[in-house]
Design a protein around this motif. Structure first.
Motif, short mmCIF file in Angstrom:
data_model
loop_
_atom_site.label_atom_id
_atom_site.label_comp_id
_atom_site.label_asym_id
_atom_site.label_seq_id
_atom_site.Cartn_x
_atom_site.Cartn_y
_atom_site.Cartn_z
N MET A 1 0.82 -1.20 0.00
CA MET A 1 0.00 0.00 0.00
C MET A 1 0.86 1.26 0.00
N VAL A 2 1.92 1.24 0.80
CA VAL A 2 2.78 2.41 0.91
C VAL A 2 3.40 2.75 -0.45
N PHE A 3 3.96 1.75 -1.10
CA PHE A 3 4.59 2.00 -2.40
C PHE A 3 3.55 2.40 -3.43
N GLU A 4 2.33 1.86 -3.32
CA GLU A 4 1.28 2.21 -4.27
C GLU A 4 0.92 3.68 -4.18
N VAL A 5 1.10 4.28 -3.01
CA VAL A 5 0.80 5.70 -2.84
C VAL A 5 2.03 6.56 -3.11
N GLU B 1 -9.13 8.52 10.30
CA GLU B 1 -8.78 8.94 8.94
C GLU B 1 -8.65 10.44 8.84
N MET B 2 -9.55 11.18 9.46
CA MET B 2 -9.48 12.64 9.43
C MET B 2 -8.28 13.16 10.22
N LEU B 3 -7.97 12.50 11.33
CA LEU B 3 -6.78 12.86 12.11
C LEU B 3 -5.53 12.72 11.26
N ILE C 1 -1.23 15.07 7.71
CA ILE C 1 -0.47 14.99 6.46
C ILE C 1 -0.54 16.30 5.69
N ILE C 2 -1.74 16.91 5.65
CA ILE C 2 -1.85 18.22 4.98
C ILE C 2 -0.93 19.24 5.65
N ALA C 3 -0.90 19.23 6.98
CA ALA C 3 -0.06 20.18 7.70
C ALA C 3 1.42 19.96 7.45
N ALA C 4 1.81 18.73 7.12
CA ALA C 4 3.23 18.40 6.91
C ALA C 4 3.71 18.69 5.49
N ILE D 1 2.92 8.45 5.79
CA ILE D 1 2.17 7.47 5.00
C ILE D 1 2.66 6.06 5.31
N SER D 2 3.96 5.90 5.44
CA SER D 2 4.54 4.58 5.75
C SER D 2 4.06 4.08 7.12
N LEU D 3 3.93 5.01 8.08
CA LEU D 3 3.49 4.61 9.42
C LEU D 3 2.01 4.29 9.47
N TRP D 4 1.20 5.07 8.77
CA TRP D 4 -0.25 5.00 8.93
C TRP D 4 -0.96 4.18 7.86
N TRP D 5 -0.34 4.00 6.70
CA TRP D 5 -1.01 3.26 5.63
C TRP D 5 -0.21 2.02 5.23
N ALA D 6 0.67 1.57 6.12
CA ALA D 6 1.47 0.38 5.84
C ALA D 6 0.58 -0.86 5.84
#
Length: 309
Positions: A1-5, A255-257, A262-265, A304-309
């Motif tokens: 998933m991470v690489f897909e994003v 998901e909103m958190l 991510i937007i802030a980063a 993304i790697s931490l949260w969507w792995a």
């Protein structure tokens, strides 16, 4: 998933960069692509997506007010430090402080979140676009004009001109029209909806392509404490404050958190460099913008790697 994003994001950035670097496209042509995205594709995407929802699906006051608070806290801190410690004048301070508390929500945020959460990305980014375009940017423009020695118009004229500029912004118009349609439950005819959807589908890939091409020619000529402060505030402090604010002060979904953090980063917005050019701050804005682009994508990739792995 991470690489897909992450894979498509960096591939599109690299493709845009190499297209300009290898002279397949000029930087001006890539700039035109970016203009198409921000003035046509993104407004169409926001309008079509928001108009198809109910108000309760797009209005989250806790999310909105926490992000607003973080944005203006960081802008206010930057304004104080840049004027007192770094000795910038009022106009310079107003513009430079923008880099400390605003992300590239429209172009990069929409592209990244669309890959992560699909249509929900429009809800998360649209609320922040309102914060930035209705509250933050007008504040910056008014303060910058008030501090400009070349502009002696009264405060009423400055506010009037700022509001006119806001109303002419297609991205702002797309968001507000979409919310208006959602409030009054107006549904788009399917032919118009389909056309807007097709336009919107081009926004994410073209936005990343344009960002990659825009990096060509940028250099780190103004690396100093001021630039480091702006980048740290934008890409490290802002996501941290947003994360803890959303987690402990609201009851938003996970998901909103993650989306808000991510937007802030994300990297600083391109309007930071555009305003810098207007007020004679080219290198003082281009250097932190390039630094922020590098660090912002690194931080985003880690999250993304931490949260969507």
């Amino acid at each position: 998933m991470v690489f897909e994003v992450i894979g498509p994001i960096f591939f599109l950035l690299a493709l845009g960069y190499l297209s300009v670097k290898c002279s397949l496209l000029s930087k001006e042509q890539v700039g035109t692509i970016g203009a198409f995205v921000i003035k046509i594709a993104l407004p169409a995407l926001f309008f079509q997506s928001l108009a198809s929802k109910d108000l309760h699906q797009i209005w989250y006051p806790g999310y909105f007010f926490v992000y607003t608070g973080v944005t203006f806290l960081l802008y206010g801190m930057a304004y104080w430090l840049l004027s007192t410690h770094f000795k910038n004048n009022m106009s310079q301070t107003a513009v430079l402080s923008l880099g400390a508390g605003m992300s590239n929500t429209g172009l990069i945020g929409t592209a990244v979140l669309s890959l992560l959460v699909g249509q929900n990305a429009m809800t998360y980014t649209s609320l922040i676009v309102i914060i930035e375009s209705v509250l933050l940017i007008p504040t910056v423009l008014v303060l910058a004009q008030l501090g400009s020695s070349q502009q002696k118009a009264n405060i009423g004229d400055i506010i009037k001109n700022t509001l006119l500029t806001l109303l002419k912004n297609p991205l702002f118009a797309g968001v507000m029209l979409g919310i208006g349609f959602a409030i009054f439950q107006i549904r788009l005819p399917h032919q118009i909806n389909d056309v807007l959807a097709m336009l919107g589908q081009t926004a994410s890939p073209l936005a990343l392509f344009a960002i990659g091409g825009g990096i060509v020619g940028m250099s780190l000529k103004y690396v100093n404490a001021q630039s480091f402060y702006l980048v740290i505030s934008s890409n490290l402090v802002m996501p941290l404050l947003t994360y803890f604010g959303l987690r402990y002060l609201t009851d938003v979904s996970q998901e909103m958190l993650y989306a808000g953090t991510i937007i802030a980063a994300l990297p600083m917005p391109t309007i930071f460099a555009m305003l810098g050019q207007v007020y004679g701050l080219n290198e003082k804005t281009l250097t932190p913008l390039l630094m922020s682009t590098i660090l912002g994508f690194v931080v985003t990739g880690v999250l993304i790697s931490l949260w969507w792995a």
